[in-house]
Design an enzyme around this catalytic site. Structure first.
Site, PDB file in Angstrom:
ATOM      1  N   SER A   1     -41.064  28.782 -17.970  1.00  0.00           N
ATOM      2  CA  SER A   1     -41.923  28.792 -19.160  1.00  0.00           C
ATOM      3  C   SER A   1     -41.289  29.591 -20.293  1.00  0.00           C
ATOM      4  O   SER A   1     -41.450  29.238 -21.473  1.00  0.00           O
ATOM      5  CB  SER A   1     -43.297  29.369 -18.817  1.00  0.00           C
ATOM      6  OG  SER A   1     -43.205  30.733 -18.416  1.00  0.00           O
TER       7      SER A   1
ATOM      8  N   ARG B   1     -40.683  27.299 -23.582  1.00  0.00           N
ATOM      9  CA  ARG B   1     -41.482  27.574 -24.779  1.00  0.00           C
ATOM     10  C   ARG B   1     -40.590  27.553 -26.027  1.00  0.00           C
ATOM     11  O   ARG B   1     -40.919  26.907 -27.029  1.00  0.00           O
ATOM     12  CB  ARG B   1     -42.179  28.930 -24.651  1.00  0.00           C
ATOM     13  CG  ARG B   1     -43.051  29.297 -25.857  1.00  0.00           C
ATOM     14  CD  ARG B   1     -43.694  30.653 -25.674  1.00  0.00           C
ATOM     15  NE  ARG B   1     -44.729  30.616 -24.647  1.00  0.00           N
ATOM     16  CZ  ARG B   1     -44.576  31.094 -23.410  1.00  0.00           C
ATOM     17  NH1 ARG B   1     -43.415  31.625 -23.042  1.00  0.00           N
ATOM     18  NH2 ARG B   1     -45.559  31.023 -22.542  1.00  0.00           N
TER      19      ARG B   1
ATOM     20  N   ASN C   1     -40.565  24.284 -28.935  1.00  0.00           N
ATOM     21  CA  ASN C   1     -40.865  24.498 -30.344  1.00  0.00           C
ATOM     22  C   ASN C   1     -39.707  24.108 -31.248  1.00  0.00           C
ATOM     23  O   ASN C   1     -39.898  23.481 -32.294  1.00  0.00           O
ATOM     24  CB  ASN C   1     -41.251  25.962 -30.583  1.00  0.00           C
ATOM     25  CG  ASN C   1     -42.678  26.271 -30.196  1.00  0.00           C
ATOM     26  OD1 ASN C   1     -43.608  26.046 -30.956  1.00  0.00           O
ATOM     27  ND2 ASN C   1     -42.856  26.777 -28.980  1.00  0.00           N
TER      28      ASN C   1
END
Length: 287
Positions: free
Chosen positions: A211, A215, A219
């Site tokens: 994660s 992440r 993005n």
């Protein structure tokens, strides 16, 4: 000749821009034999640039009234140091972790900021230099999953290192089989709980690492796609007289997204740094 003059479709344009400069063509989703040269080279250049900036700031630092550059660096250093003190309570560990966090923040910010360049600028220069209109080049290292997972994996290695350093081999091993559900005086229940606890710890380490990298990648990858779609608006206007309003939309959308993206690239660098500090702080604490 006709094939060379053929303008790419929107799908072909996006697919081409999402291809890396690689040693070999990737044949599967997970292929450790593939090396993305563009991510490595751009990342290294920006890493050395970050080091140069801090070296320049340290060399020109004065005890008097600081200039704008020195003041900006001091504010940044103080901000990162405060976050390190809030999460890492071991002063000896902070001597390494605080500068590391500062380096990570600036390095990731610079890699993210490559997304602010015109999406076709560096790829076009690269293709012109090689004389190959189909040459691949991606210039945002953090939009490459191998880069972000590599960074998060490095954080995992540091977490394991500090867990062993602070708690010792025995202390960390005991934590792996007793947290989060504890243990039992009954040998059978103790064994069952130990296996369950170990599995939960492994899942936690894997989930945090994946994660952490996903992440940042998600993005930046999404931001890169949006810039490509905005670029296609201008291309559509050039190919159609009916799209006379598209140049206006292209400029407006590009400007709004670029301004918003300044916040995104800064925030994502800060979040990655903060999660690294939090995970390293957890490695210092006993469950």
């Amino acid at each position: 000749m006709a094939a060379e003059a053929h303008a790419p479709t929107a799908s072909e344009y996006i697919v081409h821009h999402l291809q890396h400069l690689q040693n070999i063509k990737q044949k599967s989703i997970v292929d450790f034999s593939v090396i993305n040269y563009d991510s490595i080279v751009v990342g290294l250049i920006l890493g050395f640039l970050a080091i140069f900036v801090f070296w320049r700031a340290a060399r020109n630092a004065t005890s008097g009234v600081p200039g704008r550059f020195q003041a900006a660096v001091e504010i940044l250093v103080e901000m990162v140091d405060n976050q390190a003190k809030a999460n890492i309570h071991n002063a000896e560990s902070r001597k390494f972790i605080a500068p590391l966090a500062l380096t990570v923040f600036v390095w990731i910010f610079l890699m993210n900021a490559m997304d602010m360049l015109p999406v076709d600028l560096l790829p076009a220069l690269w293709q012109g230099g090689l004389g190959d209109s189909h040459a691949y080049l991606r210039v945002v290292p953090t939009a490459d999953l191998s880069t972000t997972l590599g960074l998060s994996f490095a954080v995992l290695v540091l977490c394991i290192y500090y867990s062993l350093k602070i708690k010792g081999v025995g202390g960390w091993a005991h934590e792996l089989v007793t947290a989060p559900f504890g243990t039992s005086k009954n040998p059978v229940f103790a064994l069952i709980l130990g296996v369950v606890n170990l599995l939960m710890q492994i899942i936690e380490y894997v989930a945090k690492t994946v994660s952490h990298g996903m992440r940042l990648f998600g993005n930046m990858y999404a931001g890169e796609l949006v810039f490509m779609l905005i670029a296609l608006m201008g291309g559509a206007a050039a190919m159609s007289l009916s799209g006379v309003l598209l140049p206006v939309g292209h400029i407006i959308a590009g400007s709004i997204w670029a301004i918003f993206h300044i916040l995104v690239i800064t925030l994502q660098a800060f979040i990655f740094m903060m999660l690294a500090l939090i995970y390293l702080g957890q490695a210092h604490e006993a469950h």
